[in-house]
Design a protein around this motif. Sequence first.
Motif, PDB file in Angstrom:
ATOM      1  N   PHE A 278      66.176  35.334  28.988  1.00 42.98           N
ATOM      2  CA  PHE A 278      65.931  33.886  29.116  1.00 42.98           C
ATOM      3  C   PHE A 278      65.738  33.335  27.708  1.00 42.98           C
ATOM      4  CE2 PHE A 278      64.647  31.042  32.726  1.00 42.98           C
ATOM      5  CZ  PHE A 278      64.779  29.862  32.020  1.00 42.98           C
ATOM      6  N   PRO A 279      66.744  32.682  27.118  1.00 37.84           N
ATOM      7  CA  PRO A 279      66.621  32.199  25.731  1.00 37.84           C
ATOM      8  C   PRO A 279      65.428  31.260  25.571  1.00 37.84           C
ATOM      9  CG  PRO A 279      68.892  32.062  26.485  1.00 37.84           C
ATOM     10  CD  PRO A 279      68.071  32.397  27.689  1.00 37.84           C
ATOM     11  N   ARG A 280      64.633  31.510  24.534  1.00 37.97           N
ATOM     12  CA  ARG A 280      63.454  30.710  24.220  1.00 37.97           C
ATOM     13  C   ARG A 280      63.437  30.402  22.729  1.00 37.97           C
ATOM     14  NH1 ARG A 280      61.343  28.020  28.080  1.00 37.97           N
ATOM     15  NH2 ARG A 280      63.598  27.904  28.307  1.00 37.97           N
ATOM     16  N   HIS A 281      62.607  29.392  22.370  1.00 40.88           N
ATOM     17  CA  HIS A 281      62.425  29.062  20.956  1.00 40.88           C
ATOM     18  C   HIS A 281      61.476  30.083  20.338  1.00 40.88           C
ATOM     19  CE1 HIS A 281      62.353  26.609  17.380  1.00 40.88           C
ATOM     20  NE2 HIS A 281      61.037  26.502  17.427  1.00 40.88           N
ATOM     21  N   VAL A 282      61.885  30.740  19.235  1.00 38.31           N
ATOM     22  CA  VAL A 282      61.130  31.827  18.625  1.00 38.31           C
ATOM     23  C   VAL A 282      60.739  31.430  17.202  1.00 38.31           C
ATOM     24  CG1 VAL A 282      61.157  34.254  17.933  1.00 38.31           C
ATOM     25  CG2 VAL A 282      62.330  33.538  20.030  1.00 38.31           C
ATOM     26  N   LEU A 283      59.447  31.604  16.876  1.00 34.77           N
ATOM     27  CA  LEU A 283      58.939  31.431  15.514  1.00 34.77           C
ATOM     28  C   LEU A 283      58.599  32.809  14.956  1.00 34.77           C
ATOM     29  CD1 LEU A 283      56.495  28.392  15.917  1.00 34.77           C
ATOM     30  CD2 LEU A 283      58.826  28.375  15.037  1.00 34.77           C
ATOM     31  N   ILE A 284      59.117  33.136  13.767  1.00 37.21           N
ATOM     32  CA  ILE A 284      58.898  34.445  13.150  1.00 37.21           C
ATOM     33  C   ILE A 284      57.979  34.260  11.950  1.00 37.21           C
ATOM     34  CG2 ILE A 284      59.967  36.437  12.051  1.00 37.21           C
ATOM     35  CD1 ILE A 284      62.521  35.780  13.561  1.00 37.21           C
ATOM     36  N   TRP A 285      56.885  35.039  11.919  1.00 38.66           N
ATOM     37  CA  TRP A 285      55.974  35.044  10.765  1.00 38.66           C
ATOM     38  C   TRP A 285      56.175  36.387  10.063  1.00 38.66           C
ATOM     39  CZ3 TRP A 285      51.544  31.401  10.538  1.00 38.66           C
ATOM     40  CH2 TRP A 285      50.856  31.489   9.329  1.00 38.66           C
ATOM     41  N   PRO A 286      56.884  36.408   8.923  1.00 37.96           N
ATOM     42  CA  PRO A 286      57.170  37.688   8.264  1.00 37.96           C
ATOM     43  C   PRO A 286      55.920  38.291   7.635  1.00 37.96           C
ATOM     44  CG  PRO A 286      57.979  35.849   6.948  1.00 37.96           C
ATOM     45  CD  PRO A 286      57.477  35.250   8.226  1.00 37.96           C
ATOM     46  N   VAL A 287      55.710  39.597   7.847  1.00 37.90           N
ATOM     47  CA  VAL A 287      54.568  40.322   7.290  1.00 37.90           C
ATOM     48  C   VAL A 287      55.028  41.710   6.886  1.00 37.90           C
ATOM     49  CG1 VAL A 287      52.850  39.063   8.660  1.00 37.90           C
ATOM     50  CG2 VAL A 287      53.868  41.157   9.574  1.00 37.90           C
ATOM     51  N   ALA A 288      54.181  42.377   6.091  1.00 36.47           N
ATOM     52  CA  ALA A 288      54.387  43.793   5.787  1.00 36.47           C
ATOM     53  C   ALA A 288      53.797  44.600   6.929  1.00 36.47           C
ATOM     54  CB  ALA A 288      53.710  44.162   4.474  1.00 36.47           C
TER      55      ALA A 288
ATOM     56  N   CYS B 201      49.476  45.343   4.683  1.00 33.49           N
ATOM     57  CA  CYS B 201      49.774  45.156   6.111  1.00 33.49           C
ATOM     58  C   CYS B 201      48.624  44.456   6.830  1.00 33.49           C
ATOM     59  CB  CYS B 201      50.064  46.513   6.758  1.00 33.49           C
ATOM     60  SG  CYS B 201      50.270  46.448   8.551  1.00 33.49           S
ATOM     61  N   ALA B 202      47.421  44.989   6.725  1.00 33.61           N
ATOM     62  CA  ALA B 202      46.288  44.442   7.493  1.00 33.61           C
ATOM     63  C   ALA B 202      46.000  42.986   7.137  1.00 33.61           C
ATOM     64  CB  ALA B 202      45.054  45.315   7.294  1.00 33.61           C
ATOM     65  N   PRO B 203      45.853  42.600   5.855  1.00 29.69           N
ATOM     66  CA  PRO B 203      45.558  41.188   5.572  1.00 29.69           C
ATOM     67  C   PRO B 203      46.672  40.243   5.994  1.00 29.69           C
ATOM     68  CG  PRO B 203      45.957  42.424   3.536  1.00 29.69           C
ATOM     69  CD  PRO B 203      45.833  43.418   4.627  1.00 29.69           C
ATOM     70  N   GLU B 204      47.940  40.657   5.844  1.00 33.83           N
ATOM     71  CA  GLU B 204      49.025  39.759   6.225  1.00 33.83           C
ATOM     72  C   GLU B 204      49.116  39.599   7.741  1.00 33.83           C
ATOM     73  OE1 GLU B 204      52.705  40.846   4.497  1.00 33.83           O
ATOM     74  OE2 GLU B 204      52.026  40.636   2.412  1.00 33.83           O
ATOM     75  N   VAL B 205      48.933  40.671   8.493  1.00 33.09           N
ATOM     76  CA  VAL B 205      48.998  40.570   9.957  1.00 33.09           C
ATOM     77  C   VAL B 205      47.850  39.718  10.493  1.00 33.09           C
ATOM     78  CG1 VAL B 205      48.843  41.886  12.100  1.00 33.09           C
ATOM     79  CG2 VAL B 205      50.269  42.713  10.234  1.00 33.09           C
ATOM     80  N   SER B 206      46.635  39.934   9.966  1.00 35.84           N
ATOM     81  CA  SER B 206      45.497  39.129  10.436  1.00 35.84           C
ATOM     82  C   SER B 206      45.698  37.663  10.088  1.00 35.84           C
ATOM     83  CB  SER B 206      44.200  39.659   9.828  1.00 35.84           C
ATOM     84  OG  SER B 206      44.252  39.579   8.403  1.00 35.84           O
TER      85      SER B 206
ATOM     86  N   VAL C  64      52.197  35.125  21.647  1.00 38.85           N
ATOM     87  CA  VAL C  64      52.349  35.782  20.343  1.00 38.85           C
ATOM     88  C   VAL C  64      52.630  37.263  20.587  1.00 38.85           C
ATOM     89  CG1 VAL C  64      51.216  36.415  18.184  1.00 38.85           C
ATOM     90  CG2 VAL C  64      50.872  34.134  19.141  1.00 38.85           C
ATOM     91  N   ILE C  65      53.642  37.785  19.872  1.00 39.52           N
ATOM     92  CA  ILE C  65      53.993  39.206  19.942  1.00 39.52           C
ATOM     93  C   ILE C  65      53.803  39.807  18.549  1.00 39.52           C
ATOM     94  CG2 ILE C  65      55.808  40.879  20.397  1.00 39.52           C
ATOM     95  CD1 ILE C  65      57.085  38.904  22.297  1.00 39.52           C
ATOM     96  N   VAL C  66      52.980  40.865  18.435  1.00 39.00           N
ATOM     97  CA  VAL C  66      52.810  41.619  17.193  1.00 39.00           C
ATOM     98  C   VAL C  66      53.594  42.921  17.370  1.00 39.00           C
ATOM     99  CG1 VAL C  66      51.190  42.700  15.611  1.00 39.00           C
ATOM    100  CG2 VAL C  66      50.549  40.595  16.812  1.00 39.00           C
ATOM    101  N   ALA C  67      54.659  43.094  16.578  1.00 39.47           N
ATOM    102  CA  ALA C  67      55.592  44.193  16.822  1.00 39.47           C
ATOM    103  C   ALA C  67      55.828  45.002  15.553  1.00 39.47           C
ATOM    104  CB  ALA C  67      56.927  43.646  17.349  1.00 39.47           C
ATOM    105  N   ARG C  68      56.051  46.308  15.776  1.00 40.91           N
ATOM    106  CA  ARG C  68      56.433  47.230  14.696  1.00 40.91           C
ATOM    107  C   ARG C  68      57.048  48.461  15.335  1.00 40.91           C
ATOM    108  NH1 ARG C  68      56.074  51.704  11.883  1.00 40.91           N
ATOM    109  NH2 ARG C  68      55.751  51.720   9.616  1.00 40.91           N
ATOM    110  N   GLY C  69      57.952  49.112  14.610  1.00 44.82           N
ATOM    111  CA  GLY C  69      58.552  50.337  15.116  1.00 44.82           C
ATOM    112  C   GLY C  69      57.604  51.513  15.008  1.00 44.82           C
ATOM    113  N   GLY C  70      58.069  52.691  15.407  1.00 43.01           N
ATOM    114  CA  GLY C  70      57.241  53.882  15.385  1.00 43.01           C
ATOM    115  C   GLY C  70      57.023  54.407  13.973  1.00 43.01           C
ATOM    116  N   GLY C  71      56.099  55.370  13.846  1.00 47.63           N
ATOM    117  CA  GLY C  71      55.793  55.966  12.557  1.00 47.63           C
ATOM    118  C   GLY C  71      54.594  56.879  12.667  1.00 47.63           C
TER     119      GLY C  71
END
Length: 537
Positions: free
Chosen positions: A171-181, A187-192, A213-220
């Motif tokens: 279902f196409p939606r309007h997406v806002l991306i907040w780039p972070v490390a 990583c922690a200060p930018e995500v917070s 809001v979705i907070v996403a990252r791949g595996g590691g």
Amino acid sequence: MDDLIDDPRPGANEPEFSVAEISGAVKKTLEGTFGRIRVRGEVGRVFRARSGHLYFDVKDDRAVLASVVWKGQIPALSVVPEEGLEVVATGKLTTFGSQSKYQLTVDEVQVAGEGALLAMLEKRRRQLGAEGLFDDARKKPLPFLPDVIGVVTSPQGAVIRDILHRLRDRFPRHVLIWPVAVQGKNCAPEVSRAIRGFDAIRPGGPVPRPDLVIVARGGGSIEDLWGFNEEAVVRAAHDCTIPLISAVGHETDTTLIDHAADRRAPTPTAAAEMAVPVRADLAAHVATLGMRQGRALIGLTRARRQRLGDVARALPRADRLLDRPRTRLDRSADRLPQALRARAGTARLALSRLSARAGPQALRTRLARARGRLDGLATRLDRAPAARLDRARAALDRHALPRPAQLLDRPRFRFRQTASRLTAVPLLRRMDRDGDRLRAALARLSRAARVRQDRLSDRLAALDRLRRSLGHAATLERGYAVVRGDDAVVTTAKAAGAAATLEIEFADGRVKAGGPGGGGARRAATKAKAPEQGSLF
């Protein structure tokens, strides 16, 4: 010769150093020998000074090494030292000359091994869980179909592509991306900051506020995902008022943000599937509901038509409904000519009788009788104004109205002018109208008198209440007292000292006491009555 050989001072050939020279030499030797080193041990006492510097100990089972992290270097640490944590501290070994101590100036701290990280993670999880950050009661439900979705992730990599692709398919939606490390010390200060930034957007502004809001990252590894275990990130997720989905790592990876988020997704793709429904499924469901609605409407119409047919069969035919009115109309039409003839005969007979009674002699007799009645009315009319005037004067006197006779002067004058040329019947009508006006005027005057009397009574009651509230009795009821000495009110300490006796009046009585000038100390309580509440008049 013996004086030249023998040295009376033992050790006089050894060089002499000042304290500063010794401290400088030790510092130079220590820093030159070790330089930049890495020390492994357990973190002992941790202390943050008021200046902002962080002091802690690195110890093992035999020794303790004092360490310090300067205020400006603390934000650059990937791991902040905590008591009981096994770490590898990197820095320079130096001395603290003023106290003959040495310490390690640390600029990097790493956890020594995955086991230490897991122990630290478990300790932090228990601490934050005890504060209620992971309670299920505070978790918010996800919106069914969000208009705007905010995504906190790295703009490079497959994660953001997977999320956008899945949203476009479902279902196409309007997406806002907040780039972070998504790993490392930033990583922690930018995500917070990203989570709190999305939450700070106000509705109706130039940038739309996300509904999800979705907070996403791949595996590691655990080290790569450690930024999502930091306390700042967990508290930001807990404080976020927008529903939040945590999609960090793969299904087997667990971070602390998963516990604080409103929903945990095993993968970023699964987070996109949780965010929106399938548009095709919704369209099919709506079509199914439309078909069911159409079938229900057809069935309802068919049932109503059947019911209408059943009711129509129970009703009589229209011809039978009109049989009786038609028969009644025919009978009335047959009787109508005979009834008209009978009515005409009756009217003709009545006219003949009236013609016999309307002769000249009958008219003269009736006129004489009317003239006699008129003479009697004229006689009564001569006496009526005086009687009416007397009754009006008595009524006005009862209502205490000023000069009631003036109300009838003008009608009396008009009556005397027109009495000679008015016949009996118009005069009676004129008197009735004047009487009606007089009664209306008396009613208005009575109402005005009552209104004025009520207004004066209300004003009198208000003044009486004001008198009671301002009186000294009401003041005594509030806890005050009146002091009298020698039959006069005492208002100063000097006057009280000069009085022979003192009398204190309270709300419930009076107390007499010997004054300072009277030489005695005697008291007698007397019952005082409350002053009578009188009227102002």
